[in-house]
Design an enzyme around this catalytic site. Structure first.
Site, PDB file in Angstrom:
ATOM      1  N   ASP A  31       0.853  -1.201   0.000  1.00 60.55           N
ATOM      2  CA  ASP A  31       0.000   0.000   0.000  1.00 60.55           C
ATOM      3  C   ASP A  31       0.887   1.248   0.000  1.00 60.55           C
ATOM      4  O   ASP A  31       1.818   1.339   0.800  1.00 60.55           O
ATOM      5  CB  ASP A  31      -0.908   0.011   1.234  1.00 60.55           C
ATOM      6  CG  ASP A  31      -1.915  -1.140   1.229  1.00 60.55           C
ATOM      7  OD1 ASP A  31      -1.922  -1.901   0.244  1.00 60.55           O
ATOM      8  OD2 ASP A  31      -2.677  -1.277   2.195  1.00 60.55           O
TER       9      ASP A  31
ATOM     10  N   THR B  59       2.793 -11.595  -9.382  1.00 62.67           N
ATOM     11  CA  THR B  59       1.756 -11.489  -8.346  1.00 62.67           C
ATOM     12  C   THR B  59       0.453 -11.097  -9.047  1.00 62.67           C
ATOM     13  O   THR B  59       0.453 -10.726 -10.223  1.00 62.67           O
ATOM     14  CB  THR B  59       2.116 -10.420  -7.292  1.00 62.67           C
ATOM     15  OG1 THR B  59       1.791  -9.127  -7.801  1.00 62.67           O
ATOM     16  CG2 THR B  59       3.589 -10.472  -6.908  1.00 62.67           C
TER      17      THR B  59
HETATM   18  N1  SAH Z   1       1.008  -8.893  -2.724  1.00 62.34           N
HETATM   19  C1  SAH Z   1      -0.255  -8.976  -3.449  1.00 62.34           C
HETATM   20  C2  SAH Z   1      -1.278  -7.981  -2.903  1.00 62.34           C
HETATM   21  C3  SAH Z   1      -0.867  -6.525  -3.024  1.00 62.34           C
HETATM   22  S1  SAH Z   1      -2.040  -5.409  -2.275  1.00 62.34           S
HETATM   23  C4  SAH Z   1      -0.017  -8.762  -4.928  1.00 62.34           C
HETATM   24  O1  SAH Z   1       1.047  -8.259  -5.292  1.00 62.34           O
HETATM   25  O2  SAH Z   1      -0.889  -9.119  -5.720  1.00 62.34           O
HETATM   26  C5  SAH Z   1      -1.267  -5.130  -0.692  1.00 62.34           C
HETATM   27  C6  SAH Z   1      -1.777  -6.118   0.355  1.00 62.34           C
HETATM   28  O3  SAH Z   1      -1.030  -5.929   1.524  1.00 62.34           O
HETATM   29  C7  SAH Z   1      -3.235  -5.913   0.726  1.00 62.34           C
HETATM   30  O4  SAH Z   1      -3.924  -7.144   0.671  1.00 62.34           O
HETATM   31  C8  SAH Z   1      -3.173  -5.347   2.144  1.00 62.34           C
HETATM   32  O5  SAH Z   1      -4.291  -5.700   2.929  1.00 62.34           O
HETATM   33  C9  SAH Z   1      -1.897  -5.951   2.659  1.00 62.34           C
HETATM   34  N2  SAH Z   1      -1.244  -5.126   3.671  1.00 62.34           N
HETATM   35  C10 SAH Z   1      -0.934  -3.818   3.544  1.00 62.34           C
HETATM   36  N3  SAH Z   1      -0.368  -3.348   4.656  1.00 62.34           N
HETATM   37  C11 SAH Z   1      -0.287  -4.388   5.515  1.00 62.34           C
HETATM   38  C12 SAH Z   1       0.203  -4.532   6.840  1.00 62.34           C
HETATM   39  N4  SAH Z   1       0.703  -3.483   7.498  1.00 62.34           N
HETATM   40  N5  SAH Z   1       0.118  -5.744   7.428  1.00 62.34           N
HETATM   41  C13 SAH Z   1      -0.406  -6.794   6.760  1.00 62.34           C
HETATM   42  N6  SAH Z   1      -0.892  -6.724   5.501  1.00 62.34           N
HETATM   43  C14 SAH Z   1      -0.832  -5.542   4.889  1.00 62.34           C
END
Ligand code: SAH
Length: 212
Positions: free
Chosen positions: A117, A192
């Site tokens: 994020d 991903t």
């Molecule tokens: N890695 C996947 C998803 C990317 S979206 C891909 O590349 O397709 C980022 C994901 O990280 C989201 O599902 C969000 O809920 C999770 N995320 C973000 N910050 C986080 C945190 N501090 N702890 C755990 N999960 C987190």
């Protein structure tokens, strides 16, 4: 990633054998859970889990843990594990800030951050997973020669992440601003879910590999 709140997702997670429910209890003892001494690699923010499931399938000689904070997203990974269970992969539903309570010193061999994020507001910089605050937490759990691999399509987040490396005492080993056209770094790349989506829109994918 936040999916529509799926009714009962918390309950389904609470019952799942693919989820570690009290992960702090395994701090320093993850080998016991896997019943072997294979290296442990983790993805923080795994989303629906496609990347880490593909890795676990390709590398039975490595143990994997996928971390995700939202139940509704994690549930998708659990559903996939039900049809295709992998003995070398577990999930944790948790907030990554607590990572050093869950893994012991030098217990993790590699950390993957994929499409984290962006938290675009300056006052939220500490919440970004490649921030110096998080690098400090990773420093506590990663083996001495361990690496972090980070991919994103978000240029601002990538620039920020690059600037955090040196002040946090880490070193850049490899980087690209266009992974899908970088022959060397693309070798062995596992896509991903977000990577597939954003690269299909024509966005370049940034990647770095860092170590201490
Ligand atoms: N890695 C996947 C998803 C990317 S979206 C891909 O590349 O397709 C980022 C994901 O990280 C989201 O599902 C969000 O809920 C999770 N995320 C973000 N910050 C986080 C945190 N501090 N702890 C755990 N999960 C987190």
């Amino acid at each position: 990633m936040r999916l529509r709140n799926i009714t009962g997702s918390r309950e389904m997670i609470a019952e799942s054998r693919f989820v570690v429910h009290e992960p702090q209890e395994y701090k320093g003892r993850w080998r016991e859970l896997f019943s072997n001494d294979h290296p442990l690699r983790i993805e923080i923010g795994m989303g629906k889990g496609r990347f880490i499931m593909d890795l676990a399938r390709m590398h039975p000689e490595i143990n994997y843990v996928g971390i995700e904070k939202y139940s509704s997203v994690l549930l998708r990974g659990i559903q996939k594990m039900e049809t295709d269970p992998l003995p070398n992969l577990y999930f944790i539903r948790m907030e990554a800030e607590e990572i050093a309570d869950v893994f012991g010193r030098e217990e993790v061999e590699r950390i993957y951050l994929n499409f984290s994020d962006p938290w675009p507001k300056d006052r939220h910089a500490k919440r970004r997973l490649p921030s110096r605050e998080f690098l400090k937490r990773y420093d506590e759990i990663l083996v001495r020669d361990g690496v972090i691999e980070f991919k994103t399509d978000n240029e601002d987040l990538f620039r920020f992440a690059l600037e955090e490396i040196a002040p946090a005492g880490w070193q850049l080993l490899q980087m690209t601003e266009d992974l899908h056209h970088d022959e060397k770094m693309l070798a062995g790349n596992v896509m991903t879910e977000y990577e597939e989506k954003f690269s299909a829109l024509g966005n370049p994918i940034y990647k770095y590999v860092i170590a201490r």
